[in-house]
Design a protein around this motif. Sequence first.
Motif, PDB file in Angstrom:
ATOM      1  N   LEU A 202     -13.704  23.917  12.650  1.00  0.00           N
ATOM      2  CA  LEU A 202     -13.665  23.241  11.362  1.00  0.00           C
ATOM      3  C   LEU A 202     -12.581  22.161  11.329  1.00  0.00           C
ATOM      4  O   LEU A 202     -11.451  22.404  11.740  1.00  0.00           O
ATOM      5  CB  LEU A 202     -13.393  24.261  10.249  1.00  0.00           C
ATOM      6  N   TYR A 203     -12.938  20.980  10.826  1.00  0.00           N
ATOM      7  CA  TYR A 203     -11.971  19.913  10.611  1.00  0.00           C
ATOM      8  C   TYR A 203     -12.226  19.310   9.235  1.00  0.00           C
ATOM      9  O   TYR A 203     -13.363  18.952   8.901  1.00  0.00           O
ATOM     10  CB  TYR A 203     -12.089  18.825  11.673  1.00  0.00           C
ATOM     11  N   VAL A 204     -11.169  19.209   8.426  1.00  0.00           N
ATOM     12  CA  VAL A 204     -11.252  18.656   7.086  1.00  0.00           C
ATOM     13  C   VAL A 204     -10.130  17.642   6.909  1.00  0.00           C
ATOM     14  O   VAL A 204      -8.979  17.910   7.295  1.00  0.00           O
ATOM     15  CB  VAL A 204     -11.123  19.762   6.011  1.00  0.00           C
ATOM     16  N   ALA A 205     -10.445  16.484   6.333  1.00  0.00           N
ATOM     17  CA  ALA A 205      -9.417  15.461   6.114  1.00  0.00           C
ATOM     18  C   ALA A 205      -9.731  14.679   4.845  1.00  0.00           C
ATOM     19  O   ALA A 205     -10.894  14.497   4.488  1.00  0.00           O
ATOM     20  CB  ALA A 205      -9.348  14.509   7.309  1.00  0.00           C
TER      21      ALA A 205
ATOM     22  N   SER B  85       0.826  -1.201   0.000  1.00  0.00           N
ATOM     23  CA  SER B  85       0.000   0.000   0.000  1.00  0.00           C
ATOM     24  C   SER B  85       0.860   1.251   0.000  1.00  0.00           C
ATOM     25  O   SER B  85       1.827   1.352   0.754  1.00  0.00           O
ATOM     26  CB  SER B  85      -0.915   0.012   1.238  1.00  0.00           C
ATOM     27  N   HIS B  86       0.485   2.196  -0.863  1.00  0.00           N
ATOM     28  CA  HIS B  86       0.992   3.570  -0.822  1.00  0.00           C
ATOM     29  C   HIS B  86      -0.202   4.448  -0.474  1.00  0.00           C
ATOM     30  O   HIS B  86      -1.231   4.399  -1.171  1.00  0.00           O
ATOM     31  CB  HIS B  86       1.554   4.013  -2.170  1.00  0.00           C
ATOM     32  N   LEU B  87      -0.090   5.255   0.568  1.00  0.00           N
ATOM     33  CA  LEU B  87      -1.236   6.061   0.997  1.00  0.00           C
ATOM     34  C   LEU B  87      -0.781   7.456   1.383  1.00  0.00           C
ATOM     35  O   LEU B  87       0.252   7.628   2.035  1.00  0.00           O
ATOM     36  CB  LEU B  87      -1.940   5.382   2.172  1.00  0.00           C
ATOM     37  N   VAL B  88      -1.568   8.449   0.976  1.00  0.00           N
ATOM     38  CA  VAL B  88      -1.298   9.847   1.330  1.00  0.00           C
ATOM     39  C   VAL B  88      -2.538  10.432   1.998  1.00  0.00           C
ATOM     40  O   VAL B  88      -3.667   9.994   1.738  1.00  0.00           O
ATOM     41  CB  VAL B  88      -0.918  10.694   0.095  1.00  0.00           C
ATOM     42  N   SER B  89      -2.329  11.407   2.863  1.00  0.00           N
ATOM     43  CA  SER B  89      -3.454  12.047   3.541  1.00  0.00           C
ATOM     44  C   SER B  89      -3.145  13.512   3.806  1.00  0.00           C
ATOM     45  O   SER B  89      -1.982  13.933   3.820  1.00  0.00           O
ATOM     46  CB  SER B  89      -3.777  11.332   4.858  1.00  0.00           C
ATOM     47  N   ALA B  90      -4.200  14.274   4.023  1.00  0.00           N
ATOM     48  CA  ALA B  90      -4.084  15.677   4.395  1.00  0.00           C
ATOM     49  C   ALA B  90      -5.200  16.000   5.373  1.00  0.00           C
ATOM     50  O   ALA B  90      -6.305  15.472   5.261  1.00  0.00           O
ATOM     51  CB  ALA B  90      -4.176  16.573   3.165  1.00  0.00           C
TER      52      ALA B  90
END
Length: 350
Positions: free
Chosen positions: A244-247, A230-235
């Motif tokens: 406010l929370y954004v993901a 697995s290759h995984l990216v997040s922000a």
Amino acid sequence: MNKKFLAAAIAAATFGTQAVAVELYNNDGTTFSIGGHVSVNLNGSEQDDTDVGTNSSRINFNATHDIGEGFTVDARGEWALNFLNGGENSFTTRLGYLGLTHDVYGRAVGGTQWAPYYDVAGVADMPIAFANDFIYDDHSNLGTGRADKMLSYRNAIELGEAGKLGFGLGWQGAKDKFSRNDKDQIVDGANYDDRMQLALSYSIMDAKLGYTYNTGDFTAFGSKKETAESHLVSAAYGSYGKGLYVAAVYGSNENMNFDGKTRLADSDTYEALVAYALPSSLNLSLNYEMVEGKATKASSTETAREQMAVQAEYNFTSKFVGFAGYQFDLNDANNRKTDDKWAFGARYYL
């Protein structure tokens, strides 16, 4: 690493991101506390009857001890509470590990623990009722969520006003996970070779970016050896439960995810979460998840999972939270019958 990070690392590992623990002992550099939470909810779906359920209830025991020279030892045992059914399986292990943390040399942990992979992948796994599902596809063996028998190491470099760089490493040894029938014959499961993972993160102010890589071979029952990778990216931006929370999360995987009981040879995973907590302690959120992939390298790409949930959580007190959610099943590929779900309940933090 600095003292601030040291305290945060132990607190996050010992108490979790949302838990409230009761400290029973604190003397001469040694602490002992009890934490966890109990949830009860009504839940149902289009295809199933309404029922009384629970949502990841647990109890944990946590201890820390300052051994000098900047080193702190901590231990945790955590068990799922299957209290609605009772019987001999009322407690099942969720976590159990021993950790060693230093304000410069970082943190090492051995045992069943949240993996470095989850540090990056779990940024959208926040709401109580409905959250990220693909992380938990065979997660204990593949090390994507709570990883069994793992050794891990984490550290961070403070860059002052330029933010902070963090990294983590994880290793799991080879193991067999086979299912047997009443004649002790193997009927399902797999043999897992050594697994390795790397997690990298960069945070500045309220923003965080992450990348993680997870790899290792396995041999499924009746099949040949394959690689699960697995290759995984997040922000992410903000703090869940505070304004406010954004993901957002994206993963490119081989043999990591499932369509029902079928392991997908290739898959792409997507997760997004937008939440806003009002000053009144009402937290509203919208999350979306999709998994699409191929059963074999030669087959066509199909949607394995697609869902969206609207949810609300309200903190009556710091320890008592009410929640409600409705999840729309959006996967009608190949005339599949969708199954919307809903849940309404309360959680009490110990």
